[in-house]
Motif scaffolding. Structure first.
Motif, short mmCIF file in Angstrom:
data_model
loop_
_atom_site.label_atom_id
_atom_site.label_comp_id
_atom_site.label_asym_id
_atom_site.label_seq_id
_atom_site.Cartn_x
_atom_site.Cartn_y
_atom_site.Cartn_z
N PRO A 1 -12.57 -50.53 -0.20
CA PRO A 1 -12.85 -50.88 -1.59
C PRO A 1 -14.02 -51.87 -1.69
O PRO A 1 -14.35 -52.56 -0.73
CB PRO A 1 -11.54 -51.53 -2.05
N PRO A 2 -14.61 -51.97 -2.87
CA PRO A 2 -15.69 -52.95 -3.06
C PRO A 2 -15.18 -54.37 -3.26
O PRO A 2 -15.95 -55.33 -3.19
CB PRO A 2 -16.41 -52.45 -4.32
N ASN A 3 -13.87 -54.52 -3.54
CA ASN A 3 -13.30 -55.84 -3.84
C ASN A 3 -12.05 -56.12 -3.00
O ASN A 3 -10.96 -56.31 -3.55
CB ASN A 3 -12.95 -55.92 -5.32
N PRO A 4 -12.16 -56.16 -1.67
CA PRO A 4 -10.96 -56.32 -0.83
C PRO A 4 -10.23 -57.62 -1.06
O PRO A 4 -9.00 -57.65 -1.06
CB PRO A 4 -11.52 -56.24 0.60
N THR A 5 -10.95 -58.70 -1.29
CA THR A 5 -10.29 -60.00 -1.48
C THR A 5 -9.41 -59.99 -2.73
O THR A 5 -8.27 -60.49 -2.71
CB THR A 5 -11.33 -61.12 -1.57
N GLU A 6 -9.93 -59.42 -3.80
CA GLU A 6 -9.17 -59.38 -5.04
C GLU A 6 -7.90 -58.55 -4.89
O GLU A 6 -6.85 -58.89 -5.45
CB GLU A 6 -10.02 -58.79 -6.18
N LEU A 7 -7.96 -57.49 -4.10
CA LEU A 7 -6.77 -56.65 -3.92
C LEU A 7 -5.67 -57.39 -3.17
O LEU A 7 -4.48 -57.20 -3.44
CB LEU A 7 -7.15 -55.38 -3.16
N LEU A 8 -6.07 -58.24 -2.21
CA LEU A 8 -5.07 -58.93 -1.37
C LEU A 8 -4.47 -60.16 -2.03
O LEU A 8 -3.56 -60.78 -1.47
CB LEU A 8 -5.71 -59.32 -0.03
N ILE A 9 -4.98 -60.55 -3.20
CA ILE A 9 -4.36 -61.69 -3.89
C ILE A 9 -3.55 -61.23 -5.11
O ILE A 9 -2.99 -62.05 -5.83
CB ILE A 9 -5.43 -62.72 -4.34
N ARG A 10 -3.46 -59.92 -5.30
CA ARG A 10 -2.70 -59.41 -6.44
C ARG A 10 -1.20 -59.51 -6.17
O ARG A 10 -0.76 -59.51 -5.02
CB ARG A 10 -3.08 -57.96 -6.72
#
Length: 491
Positions: free
Chosen positions: A359-368
């Motif tokens: 994905p283009p936003n891996p960090t955002e996915l892992l803090i959801r």
């Protein structure tokens, strides 16, 4: 630089540098010796020595009176005049007379030059003394010596007013060098200087090389235990899976390494029903992914229901390593694009959740929140969860796993991981209050003193009584055309 050297200093490393770089130091020393010898040959200088002998009388009358028998008292009296005579020979006025009489080139000779070339010595217990002249020109050496012999009797008597001098032997033309530049000395100096400079260079270079080389270097830096030591595997079999991936028929030393690691993790689970271990490292190519896969397989082989999650949403490689074909994975699930897709076809008791599309936003996915919910739900279905995270020294995504992980396992690879990089990620983990339960020391040489099963592999007593060494040596057998020397799968 000095901080690194001090931090890296250890006597064992000095001896290791000497052992591994000795042939290079010898080679450099020999090259410098040849260069130094060549320079000595070019600038070599040969000197020639001429000498005259003189006899000192206590009275000038004794020189012309052949009928007088000298007593020991006369000889002792004459000997006392020697020091005075020798001092006169070295005086500026006498040396100036020698220069004028010999008609020496004033551009090459003066009083100081002659004083350096002339020396004298008495013959013990007699009234005889000798004058030596050393010069690069043999003819000039003879000329100066004979000029001294010509002028000394009259000059000395006119000054001292007592005693007398008679020339016993005149100087002859020297035909052999008295002294020459010794090439062996130049060569020896070159060899020693070259070897010493090479030693200093390799020692400084060695202490500036901060790659981990021995277990004690990890133990000296951190209070974190080493919970696993995995040996270096050089070649791969012709099978589809690389030999570094744990299987039922893997060599003894590989299975034993992960059995030890698994046993240690069982005691570090903080009593949780389903501990979650996040596997991370400082940089790529340290064997983090391979370690994650093999830990998960080790738990599955002992009968524990295990989930392996590839949470490296930038460079995840578990799907390729295990030959898993998946339509979707973790990234699609966290983004809400597809349902959770867990692969159950690897081995018994092991389920795998791959990364899916990067994905283009891996960090955002892992803090959801749905990431936390996913792991919490999985904990009710499995006995162990292994999460392969991104390398924390490269990106910060791995730190986001702290919100679901029981403990972090940090992978260090011998001759690859650097002190400062490892210190950086430990500080990052401590800053987010992560629990680092231990290090996995990966890629240790089977010949290392730190390797517990070295005896098995290298034909020791145990290896002779079992097939452990044979099993491992099959891995090291070179195959024609093989170029892969990696001991871990690429991440």
């Amino acid at each position: 630089m000095f901080k690194i050297i001090i931090q890296n200093f250890h006597l064992e490393k000095v001896f290791w540098i000497l052992k591994t770089k000795l042939k290079y130091m010898i080679l450099i020393g020999l090259i410098c010796g040849v260069i130094s010898g060549s320079v000595g040959f070019i600038i070599r200088k040969e000197t020639y020595k001429a000498q005259i002998s003189m006899y000192v009388y206590s009275s000038p009358d004794y020189i012309t009176d052949n009928g007088i028998n000298l007593s020991s008292a006369d000889i002792i009296s004459a000997s006392t005049l020697l020091n005075s005579y020798m001092q006169i020979l070295m005086s500026d006025s006498f040396l100036k007379s020698v220069l004028e009489e010999a008609e020496l080139d004033p551009m090459l000779y003066d009083e100081e030059v002659l004083r350096d070339e002339i020396s004298s010595a008495s013959v013990g217990g007699t009234a005889v003394f000798k004058v030596y002249v050393v010069d690069t020109n043999p003819y000039n050496a003879m000329l100066i010596a004979n000029t001294i012999g010509k002028l000394a009797p009259q000059k000395i008597i006119s000054i001292v007013k007592s005693g007398g001098i008679e020339i016993l032997d005149e100087a002859t033309l020297p035909t052999q060098p008295y002294q020459s530049t010794r090439l062996l000395i130049f060569i020896a100096i070159g060899v020693f200087a070259g070897g010493f400079l090479a030693l200093m260079f390799f020692i400084i270079q060695g202490f500036l090389d901060t790659r981990y080389r021995r277990l004690y270097e990890v133990q000296d830096m951190f209070n974190i235990p080493i919970i696993g030591v995995v040996p270096e595997i050089e070649d791969r079999n012709e099978a589809d899976e690389p030999d570094v991936i744990l299987r039922q028929d893997s060599p003894f030393v590989l299975k034993e390494a992960y059995n030890d690691l698994r046993a240690n993790l069982l005691f570090l689970g903080k009593g949780e029903k389903c501990p979650v271990y996040a596997i991370t490292g400082a940089d790529y190519d340290e064997g983090k992914t391979t370690t994650s896969i093999n830990i998960a397989k080790a738990f599955a082989m002992m009968g524990k229901k295990t989930l392996l999650i590839d949470a490296d949403l930038r460079n995840g490689n578990i799907a390729n390593a295990l030959n898993i074909q998946a339509d979707s994975g973790l990234s699609e699930c966290l983004a809400g694009l597809k349902e959770l897709n867990i692969n159950k076809d690897v081995i018994e008791n092991l389920d795998v959740l791959t990364t899916g599309v990067y994905p283009p936003n891996p960090t955002e996915l892992l803090i959801r929140d749905n990431w936390k919910e996913l792991v919490n739900e999985a904990k009710s279905l499995y006995e162990v969860i292994i999460i392969d995270t991104p390398s924390i020294g490269v990106v910060s995504d791995g730190l986001e796993v702290v919100n679901v992980a029981t403990s972090f396992v940090v992978v260090i690879r011998e001759q690859a991981t650097r002190f400062e990089r490892e210190e950086l990620i430990i500080r990052k983990l401590e800053a987010v209050d992560a629990d680092v339960c231990g290090f996995v020391y990966n890629g240790i040489s089977v010949n290392s003193e730190d390797y517990n099963h070295r005896d098995y592999v290298n034909g020791g007593d145990y290896g002779k009584r079992s097939n452990a060494g044979v099993q491992h040596r099959k891995i090291f057998k070179k195959k024609s055309g093989s170029t892969d020397k990696s001991n871990t799968a690429k991440e």
